[in-house]
Motif scaffolding. Structure first.
Motif, PDB file in Angstrom:
ATOM      1  N   GLN A  31      16.504   3.407  19.902  1.00 37.52           N
ATOM      2  CA  GLN A  31      15.526   4.399  20.348  1.00 37.52           C
ATOM      3  C   GLN A  31      14.109   3.850  20.242  1.00 37.52           C
ATOM      4  OE1 GLN A  31      15.220   8.096  18.160  1.00 37.52           O
ATOM      5  NE2 GLN A  31      13.805   8.958  19.629  1.00 37.52           N
ATOM      6  N   HIS A  32      13.738   3.411  19.060  1.00 38.29           N
ATOM      7  CA  HIS A  32      12.343   3.038  18.824  1.00 38.29           C
ATOM      8  C   HIS A  32      11.995   1.638  19.312  1.00 38.29           C
ATOM      9  CE1 HIS A  32      11.623   6.725  16.734  1.00 38.29           C
ATOM     10  NE2 HIS A  32      12.728   6.527  16.029  1.00 38.29           N
ATOM     11  N   LEU A  33      12.950   0.728  19.315  1.00 40.66           N
ATOM     12  CA  LEU A  33      12.668  -0.646  19.729  1.00 40.66           C
ATOM     13  C   LEU A  33      13.150  -0.951  21.144  1.00 40.66           C
ATOM     14  CD1 LEU A  33      13.533  -2.528  16.412  1.00 40.66           C
ATOM     15  CD2 LEU A  33      11.276  -1.890  17.300  1.00 40.66           C
ATOM     16  N   ARG A  84       8.042  -6.648  22.773  1.00 44.98           N
ATOM     17  CA  ARG A  84       7.000  -5.635  22.574  1.00 44.98           C
ATOM     18  C   ARG A  84       6.778  -4.882  23.882  1.00 44.98           C
ATOM     19  NH1 ARG A  84       1.769  -8.039  20.727  1.00 44.98           N
ATOM     20  NH2 ARG A  84       2.054  -8.972  22.748  1.00 44.98           N
ATOM     21  N   ASP A  85       6.262  -3.661  23.775  1.00 45.23           N
ATOM     22  CA  ASP A  85       6.064  -2.842  24.963  1.00 45.23           C
ATOM     23  C   ASP A  85       5.116  -3.482  25.973  1.00 45.23           C
ATOM     24  OD1 ASP A  85       3.948  -2.435  23.217  1.00 45.23           O
ATOM     25  OD2 ASP A  85       4.054  -0.253  23.275  1.00 45.23           O
ATOM     26  N   LEU A  86       4.049  -4.130  25.505  1.00 48.17           N
ATOM     27  CA  LEU A  86       3.112  -4.762  26.439  1.00 48.17           C
ATOM     28  C   LEU A  86       3.741  -5.964  27.143  1.00 48.17           C
ATOM     29  CD1 LEU A  86      -0.234  -4.495  24.461  1.00 48.17           C
ATOM     30  CD2 LEU A  86       0.608  -3.050  26.324  1.00 48.17           C
ATOM     31  N   ASP A  87       4.629  -6.664  26.461  1.00 50.69           N
ATOM     32  CA  ASP A  87       5.341  -7.767  27.104  1.00 50.69           C
ATOM     33  C   ASP A  87       6.306  -7.235  28.161  1.00 50.69           C
ATOM     34  OD1 ASP A  87       4.046  -9.704  25.544  1.00 50.69           O
ATOM     35  OD2 ASP A  87       5.559  -9.528  23.955  1.00 50.69           O
ATOM     36  N   ILE A  88       6.979  -6.135  27.847  1.00 49.19           N
ATOM     37  CA  ILE A  88       7.878  -5.496  28.817  1.00 49.19           C
ATOM     38  C   ILE A  88       7.084  -5.062  30.045  1.00 49.19           C
ATOM     39  CG2 ILE A  88       9.372  -3.492  29.231  1.00 49.19           C
ATOM     40  CD1 ILE A  88      10.090  -3.635  26.188  1.00 49.19           C
ATOM     41  N   GLU A  93      23.607 -11.991  20.018  1.00 52.26           N
ATOM     42  CA  GLU A  93      22.731 -13.109  19.676  1.00 52.26           C
ATOM     43  C   GLU A  93      22.003 -13.533  20.944  1.00 52.26           C
ATOM     44  OE1 GLU A  93      25.725 -16.852  20.072  1.00 52.26           O
ATOM     45  OE2 GLU A  93      25.862 -15.691  18.228  1.00 52.26           O
ATOM     46  N   GLY A  94      21.021 -14.407  20.782  1.00 53.99           N
ATOM     47  CA  GLY A  94      20.276 -14.891  21.931  1.00 53.99           C
ATOM     48  C   GLY A  94      18.869 -14.346  21.952  1.00 53.99           C
ATOM     49  N   ALA A  95      18.209 -14.542  23.076  1.00 57.11           N
ATOM     50  CA  ALA A  95      16.817 -14.123  23.222  1.00 57.11           C
ATOM     51  C   ALA A  95      16.731 -12.826  24.006  1.00 57.11           C
ATOM     52  CB  ALA A  95      16.030 -15.214  23.946  1.00 57.11           C
ATOM     53  N   ALA A  96      15.809 -11.987  23.609  1.00 55.14           N
ATOM     54  CA  ALA A  96      15.569 -10.732  24.311  1.00 55.14           C
ATOM     55  C   ALA A  96      15.002 -11.025  25.694  1.00 55.14           C
ATOM     56  CB  ALA A  96      14.602  -9.869  23.513  1.00 55.14           C
ATOM     57  N   SER A  97      15.325 -10.156  26.653  1.00 55.34           N
ATOM     58  CA  SER A  97      14.819 -10.346  28.010  1.00 55.34           C
ATOM     59  C   SER A  97      14.694  -9.006  28.718  1.00 55.34           C
ATOM     60  CB  SER A  97      15.748 -11.265  28.806  1.00 55.34           C
ATOM     61  OG  SER A  97      17.000 -10.634  29.004  1.00 55.34           O
ATOM     62  N   VAL A  98      13.859  -9.005  29.725  1.00 55.45           N
ATOM     63  CA  VAL A  98      13.740  -7.847  30.601  1.00 55.45           C
ATOM     64  C   VAL A  98      13.574  -8.381  32.011  1.00 55.45           C
ATOM     65  CG1 VAL A  98      11.219  -7.615  30.361  1.00 55.45           C
ATOM     66  CG2 VAL A  98      12.596  -5.618  30.972  1.00 55.45           C
ATOM     67  N   LEU A 120      10.194   1.025  26.288  1.00 56.09           N
ATOM     68  CA  LEU A 120      10.232   1.103  27.749  1.00 56.09           C
ATOM     69  C   LEU A 120       9.345   2.239  28.251  1.00 56.09           C
ATOM     70  CD1 LEU A 120      14.003   0.441  28.382  1.00 56.09           C
ATOM     71  CD2 LEU A 120      12.134  -0.814  29.464  1.00 56.09           C
ATOM     72  N   ALA A 121       9.397   3.382  27.580  1.00 56.09           N
ATOM     73  CA  ALA A 121       8.539   4.509  27.967  1.00 56.09           C
ATOM     74  C   ALA A 121       7.066   4.110  27.852  1.00 56.09           C
ATOM     75  CB  ALA A 121       8.844   5.735  27.107  1.00 56.09           C
ATOM     76  N   ASN A 122       6.717   3.440  26.764  1.00 53.57           N
ATOM     77  CA  ASN A 122       5.339   2.972  26.599  1.00 53.57           C
ATOM     78  C   ASN A 122       4.966   1.988  27.704  1.00 53.57           C
ATOM     79  OD1 ASN A 122       5.214   4.480  24.245  1.00 53.57           O
ATOM     80  ND2 ASN A 122       5.470   2.735  22.895  1.00 53.57           N
ATOM     81  N   ALA A 123       5.872   1.092  28.028  1.00 55.07           N
ATOM     82  CA  ALA A 123       5.616   0.107  29.087  1.00 55.07           C
ATOM     83  C   ALA A 123       5.382   0.803  30.422  1.00 55.07           C
ATOM     84  CB  ALA A 123       6.786  -0.868  29.188  1.00 55.07           C
ATOM     85  N   PHE A 124       6.170   1.824  30.722  1.00 51.45           N
ATOM     86  CA  PHE A 124       5.985   2.545  31.987  1.00 51.45           C
ATOM     87  C   PHE A 124       4.683   3.328  31.997  1.00 51.45           C
ATOM     88  CE2 PHE A 124      10.257   1.303  32.932  1.00 51.45           C
ATOM     89  CZ  PHE A 124      10.264   1.202  34.311  1.00 51.45           C
ATOM     90  N   ARG A 125       4.210   3.778  30.844  1.00 49.33           N
ATOM     91  CA  ARG A 125       2.895   4.423  30.795  1.00 49.33           C
ATOM     92  C   ARG A 125       1.792   3.424  31.161  1.00 49.33           C
ATOM     93  NH1 ARG A 125       5.146   6.461  26.141  1.00 49.33           N
ATOM     94  NH2 ARG A 125       5.782   8.614  26.332  1.00 49.33           N
ATOM     95  N   VAL A 126       1.951   2.184  30.694  1.00 50.10           N
ATOM     96  CA  VAL A 126       0.979   1.132  31.010  1.00 50.10           C
ATOM     97  C   VAL A 126       1.034   0.784  32.503  1.00 50.10           C
ATOM     98  CG1 VAL A 126       0.402  -1.309  30.612  1.00 50.10           C
ATOM     99  CG2 VAL A 126       0.968   0.176  28.680  1.00 50.10           C
ATOM    100  N   ILE A 127       2.224   0.607  33.024  1.00 54.75           N
ATOM    101  CA  ILE A 127       2.398   0.244  34.434  1.00 54.75           C
ATOM    102  C   ILE A 127       1.879   1.350  35.348  1.00 54.75           C
ATOM    103  CG2 ILE A 127       4.099  -0.231  36.247  1.00 54.75           C
ATOM    104  CD1 ILE A 127       5.892  -1.394  33.945  1.00 54.75           C
ATOM    105  N   CYS A 128       2.153   2.584  34.990  1.00 57.95           N
ATOM    106  CA  CYS A 128       1.857   3.727  35.853  1.00 57.95           C
ATOM    107  C   CYS A 128       0.531   4.402  35.500  1.00 57.95           C
ATOM    108  CB  CYS A 128       3.003   4.737  35.779  1.00 57.95           C
ATOM    109  SG  CYS A 128       4.561   4.051  36.346  1.00 57.95           S
TER     110      CYS A 128
END
Length: 129
Positions: A52-54, A117-121, A90-95, A59-67
């Motif tokens: 939920q939090h991570l 992080r949300d800004l990276d997303i 395991e592995g690296a996070a990605s979007v 993602l919700a925060n990222a969409f606020r930035v984008i929109c």
């Protein structure tokens, strides 16, 4: 899948996921659907506690930035129909964004060390739009 994981998934589906989806839809001004790939979480209690939090909240925060403006909202309306959140062992996070689907894949069991992080997303999705 144990009882703890079943309860955490049930709580997510009934309690916080609908609200998080609504936040994303309001930010985007579009009917974006949020799907969690539950089978990837079924045996990972720590990941279920972090998604939920991570994941969805970031993602919700990222969409606020984008929109933040009409151009961002228009780009999301035209380019995003669905979001899928997946847990990695395991592995690296990605979007990424492909064919109208934003996919966020993180090692949620590692906490913030396994997530973006949300800004990276927001930056990655913005470039893909």
């Amino acid at each position: 899948m144990g009882l703890i994981e079943k309860r955490l998934i049930k709580e997510a589906k009934e309690s916080w996921l609908p609200g998080e989806q609504k936040d994303i839809q309001e930010a985007a001004g579009a009917p974006v659907v949020v799907d969690v790939d539950w089978p990837t979480f079924e045996t990972d209690e720590a990941a279920l506690k972090n998604v939920q939090h991570l994941g969805v909240r970031l993602l919700a925060n990222a969409f606020r930035v984008i929109c933040v403006d009409d151009l961002g909202k228009e780009a999301v309306r035209e380019g995003v129909q669905r979001i899928v959140v997946t847990n990695l062992k395991e592995g690296a996070a990605s979007v990424g964004l492909k064919d109208g689907v934003v996919t966020l894949a993180c090692v949620f069991g590692k906490g913030s060390d396994g997530c973006l992080r949300d800004l990276d997303i927001a930056k990655i999705i913005t470039r893909a739009l």
